[in-house]
Design an enzyme around this catalytic site. Structure first.
Site, PDB file in Angstrom:
ATOM      1  N   ASP A  49      -1.342   6.992   8.867  1.00  8.66           N
ATOM      2  CA  ASP A  49      -1.824   5.603   8.898  1.00  8.66           C
ATOM      3  C   ASP A  49      -2.681   5.312  10.125  1.00  8.66           C
ATOM      4  O   ASP A  49      -2.635   4.211  10.674  1.00  8.66           O
ATOM      5  CB  ASP A  49      -0.646   4.597   8.851  1.00  8.66           C
ATOM      6  N   LYS A  65      -7.542   6.510   8.849  1.00  9.91           N
ATOM      7  CA  LYS A  65      -8.453   7.609   8.477  1.00  9.91           C
ATOM      8  C   LYS A  65      -9.397   7.213   7.350  1.00  9.91           C
ATOM      9  O   LYS A  65     -10.535   7.659   7.329  1.00  9.91           O
ATOM     10  CB  LYS A  65      -7.651   8.852   8.063  1.00  9.91           C
ATOM     11  N   GLY A  66      -8.913   6.365   6.422  1.00 10.35           N
ATOM     12  CA  GLY A  66      -9.744   5.983   5.278  1.00 10.35           C
ATOM     13  C   GLY A  66     -11.077   5.411   5.737  1.00 10.35           C
ATOM     14  O   GLY A  66     -12.145   5.769   5.240  1.00 10.35           O
ATOM     15  N   GLY A  74      -2.192   6.882   1.418  1.00  3.63           N
ATOM     16  CA  GLY A  74      -2.855   5.660   0.980  1.00  3.63           C
ATOM     17  C   GLY A  74      -3.950   5.350   1.971  1.00  3.63           C
ATOM     18  O   GLY A  74      -3.674   4.993   3.105  1.00  3.63           O
ATOM     19  N   HIS A  75      -5.187   5.551   1.555  1.00  8.63           N
ATOM     20  CA  HIS A  75      -6.304   5.286   2.453  1.00  8.63           C
ATOM     21  C   HIS A  75      -6.975   3.985   2.026  1.00  8.63           C
ATOM     22  O   HIS A  75      -7.432   3.858   0.901  1.00  8.63           O
ATOM     23  CB  HIS A  75      -7.298   6.453   2.419  1.00  8.63           C
ATOM     24  N   THR A  76      -6.994   3.039   2.943  1.00  7.03           N
ATOM     25  CA  THR A  76      -7.585   1.736   2.632  1.00  7.03           C
ATOM     26  C   THR A  76      -9.027   1.703   3.128  1.00  7.03           C
ATOM     27  O   THR A  76      -9.296   2.021   4.277  1.00  7.03           O
ATOM     28  CB  THR A  76      -6.781   0.612   3.334  1.00  7.03           C
ATOM     29  N   THR A  88       8.304   8.455   0.573  1.00  7.73           N
ATOM     30  CA  THR A  88       7.573   7.498  -0.268  1.00  7.73           C
ATOM     31  C   THR A  88       8.114   7.526  -1.701  1.00  7.73           C
ATOM     32  O   THR A  88       7.626   6.787  -2.545  1.00  7.73           O
ATOM     33  CB  THR A  88       6.074   7.834  -0.281  1.00  7.73           C
ATOM     34  N   GLN A 134      -1.854  11.931   5.870  1.00  6.03           N
ATOM     35  CA  GLN A 134      -0.720  11.805   6.803  1.00  6.03           C
ATOM     36  C   GLN A 134      -1.190  12.116   8.235  1.00  6.03           C
ATOM     37  O   GLN A 134      -2.367  11.971   8.520  1.00  6.03           O
ATOM     38  CB  GLN A 134       0.453  12.704   6.390  1.00  6.03           C
ATOM     39  N   THR A 170       3.454   1.865  -0.211  1.00  2.00           N
ATOM     40  CA  THR A 170       4.785   1.343  -0.529  1.00  2.00           C
ATOM     41  C   THR A 170       4.967  -0.110  -0.075  1.00  2.00           C
ATOM     42  O   THR A 170       5.965  -0.738  -0.436  1.00  2.00           O
ATOM     43  CB  THR A 170       5.868   2.192   0.173  1.00  2.00           C
ATOM     44  N   ARG A 205       5.500  -1.161   8.813  1.00  2.00           N
ATOM     45  CA  ARG A 205       5.492   0.007   9.702  1.00  2.00           C
ATOM     46  C   ARG A 205       6.170  -0.329  11.018  1.00  2.00           C
ATOM     47  O   ARG A 205       6.084  -1.472  11.492  1.00  2.00           O
ATOM     48  CB  ARG A 205       4.051   0.445   9.977  1.00  2.00           C
ATOM     49  N   ASP A 242      -8.855  -3.874  17.820  1.00  2.00           N
ATOM     50  CA  ASP A 242      -8.736  -5.330  17.748  1.00  2.00           C
ATOM     51  C   ASP A 242      -7.285  -5.804  17.644  1.00  2.00           C
ATOM     52  O   ASP A 242      -6.991  -6.949  17.983  1.00  2.00           O
ATOM     53  CB  ASP A 242      -9.559  -5.875  16.566  1.00  2.00           C
TER      54      ASP A 242
HETATM   55  P1  IMP Z   1       7.072  12.006   1.680  1.00  2.00           P
HETATM   56  O1  IMP Z   1       5.740  12.552   2.062  1.00  2.00           O
HETATM   57  O2  IMP Z   1       7.000  10.942   0.615  1.00  2.00           O
HETATM   58  O3  IMP Z   1       8.065  13.073   1.363  1.00  2.00           O
HETATM   59  O4  IMP Z   1       7.666  11.235   2.957  1.00  2.00           O
HETATM   60  C1  IMP Z   1       8.077  11.920   4.137  1.00  2.00           C
HETATM   61  C2  IMP Z   1       7.753  11.129   5.381  1.00  2.00           C
HETATM   62  O5  IMP Z   1       6.343  11.070   5.549  1.00  2.00           O
HETATM   63  C3  IMP Z   1       8.221   9.680   5.341  1.00  2.00           C
HETATM   64  O6  IMP Z   1       8.558   9.280   6.651  1.00  2.00           O
HETATM   65  C4  IMP Z   1       6.998   8.915   4.889  1.00  2.00           C
HETATM   66  O7  IMP Z   1       7.027   7.575   5.303  1.00  2.00           O
HETATM   67  C5  IMP Z   1       5.920   9.709   5.613  1.00  2.00           C
HETATM   68  N1  IMP Z   1       4.606   9.630   4.964  1.00  2.00           N
HETATM   69  C6  IMP Z   1       4.193  10.272   3.853  1.00  2.00           C
HETATM   70  N2  IMP Z   1       2.910   9.954   3.579  1.00  2.00           N
HETATM   71  C7  IMP Z   1       2.509   9.132   4.534  1.00  2.00           C
HETATM   72  C8  IMP Z   1       1.262   8.486   4.810  1.00  2.00           C
HETATM   73  O8  IMP Z   1       0.256   8.642   4.118  1.00  2.00           O
HETATM   74  N3  IMP Z   1       1.232   7.702   5.925  1.00  2.00           N
HETATM   75  C9  IMP Z   1       2.309   7.541   6.736  1.00  2.00           C
HETATM   76  N4  IMP Z   1       3.481   8.121   6.521  1.00  2.00           N
HETATM   77  C10 IMP Z   1       3.583   8.911   5.426  1.00  2.00           C
END
Ligand code: IMP
Length: 423
Positions: free
Chosen positions: A13, A16-17, A40-42, A130, A224, A300, A304, A332
């Site tokens: 998070d 990067k998007g 999830g890239h916004t 997730t 990630q 989700t 955060r 910002d």
């Molecule tokens: P999983 O990838 O769904 O198995 O989640 C494992 C861990 O990675 C958890 O703490 C998630 O919140 C975190 N995680 C997975 N994908 C992302 C992402 O895109 N951004 C931030 N945290 C992520």
């Protein structure tokens, strides 16, 4: 420009998007090499907001080819939903702008069931996943019982493989008191979606190779972040793929000597979603961000956890990824603060440490050593050049980049495409 790897230097998070969207303007091909629809890239373009989960953010720029490489795990139902959603937003997808590796592994609904079940069984020790089935899908891949996208295109082979997989999975589900998977509806659903995405599926190693031979420039977009890497992150509170720069090669079939530059994206502060140690977490930063409506997960919707900038972590990320240049986003978010804290070291059992310990139980005991600096208390969102930023904001950026050990290249001062400063 050249062949660039973009990685997250924190816990995901990092914005990067937006950085990918900016860099894509300058490249021809954008490749995703790991992760799945847990990402999830916004990206905000004009009035429109796009949330991309599996499809590279480059899809939003005309004339760019996007590739989902072999290292990604693909829930094809979710991929088709994303393609359909983008179509309603005016982004048409076909084999001219999106290709998917036939070697990418499939995520099935039973992977999600197992993911959820494991979280429940772990109780207080849960990872906070997730729940997209990412861990179990990568587990199948490594255990050599996974099913790949290429299999989906071969009806008989796919049927055979899925039947055998479901047989084993049902034993597992029974132990946990869950309903067994019914093979027929699952087969029908996957074969149907397989036909829809068939034109996109190919050997993407050759696609990327040909593009490189033709002198095209390539961006490898990481999903990630460094500390969610299954080897180098805060294990077991990590995702199930390698999120560090090397994954760009293994997850796409591109040799390491073809990579020219690594850019690390990091927020001007730190965030983490899910469980696991986070030394600089601070309620005052979380409350500030959440009160501004910021820092809720794109996939989700989870709030955060937020904290001060952690240079111990980003310095290690620089080492692991070989980060040459930095993109600092969300500057910002700190505009209103009078004083800011920067974590420059940790104290572990009374001793100063400069590198994060690899054991989570030790990391949990680390207490941040902070350096305090003055804030700027002015809005930065309208700045379009580095010089337009308040002096204290410039000082802050220089400090966090020097501590990390890489050159500042991009600064993000808001969500929109325009709110990007290039140095
Ligand atoms: P999983 O990838 O769904 O198995 O989640 C494992 C861990 O990675 C958890 O703490 C998630 O919140 C975190 N995680 C997975 N994908 C992302 C992402 O895109 N951004 C931030 N945290 C992520």
């Amino acid at each position: 420009m050249s062949n660039i790897v973009l990685v997250g230097a924190q816990w995901g998070d990092e914005g990067k998007g937006k950085v990918i969207d900016y860099l894509t303007d300058k490249v021809d091909v954008v490749v995703r090499s790991q992760g799945g629809n847990n990402a999830g890239h916004t990206v905000v373009v004009g009035e429109k907001k796009y949330i991309l989960r599996l499809i590279p953010s480059g899809i939003l720029r005309k004339g760019k080819l996007c590739v989902i490489g072999n290292g990604v795990v693909i829930d094809p139902i979710s991929l088709w939903e994303e393609i359909s959603e983008l179509a309603t937003q005016g982004v048409k997808i076909n084999s001219k702008n999106l290709l998917v590796s036939e070697c990418a592994h499939l995520v099935f609904p039973f992977h999600k069931m197992i993911d959820e079940q494991r979280e429940v069984s772990k109780g207080a020790q849960k990872i906070g996943t997730t729940k997209r089935g990412i861990g179990p899908a990568y587990g199948d891949k490594i255990a050599r019982v996974g099913i790949r996208l290429g299999d989906l295109l071969q009806r008989e082979l796919f049927t055979e493989k899925l039947q055998s997989r479901v047989k084993e999975v049902n034993v597992f589900l029974r132990v946990f008191g869950q309903k067994p998977v019914r093979i027929k509806p699952l087969l029908d659903q996957y074969l149907e979606v397989g036909e829809k995405i068939r034109p996109l599926i190919t050997n993407t190693v050759l696609t990327v190779h040909k593009a490189m031979v033709a002198g095209k420039e390539i961006l490898f977009e990481g999903a990630q972040g460094t500390f969610l890497d299954v080897d180098h992150g805060t294990y077991p509170y990590v995702t199930s793929s390698n999120t560090t720069a090397g994954a760009a090669c293994t997850g796409s079939g591109v040799p390491p000597n073809r990579i020219d530059l690594v850019i690390g994206a990091m927020k001007a502060y730190t965030t983490r979603v899910g469980e696991g140690p986070f030394p600089t977490q601070d309620d005052s930063v979380s409350n500030l961000m959440h009160s501004m409506g910021r820092e809720y997960g794109a996939v989700t919707g989870r709030a955060r956890r937020c904290g001060w900038f952690d240079a111990v972590a980003t310095r290690y990320a620089q080492i692991l990824n070989g980060i040459d240049e930095l993109a600092v986003t969300n500057l910002d978010g700190l505009d209103s603060l009078g004083r800011l804290k920067i974590c420059v070291a940790y104290k572990l059992d009374g001793k100063r440490v400069e590198v994060p310990p690899t054991s989570v139980s030790q990391l949990e005991r680390c207490v941040p050593v902070y350096q305090e600096v003055d804030g700027w208390q002015k809005s930065t969102s309208d700045a379009r050049t580095f010089d337009e930023l308040p002096q204290n904001a410039r000082n802050y950026l220089h400090t966090i980049c020097n501590l990390t050990g890489a050159k500042l290249k991009i600064v993000g001062v808001g969500q929109s495409r325009a709110q990007t400063i290039a140095l």
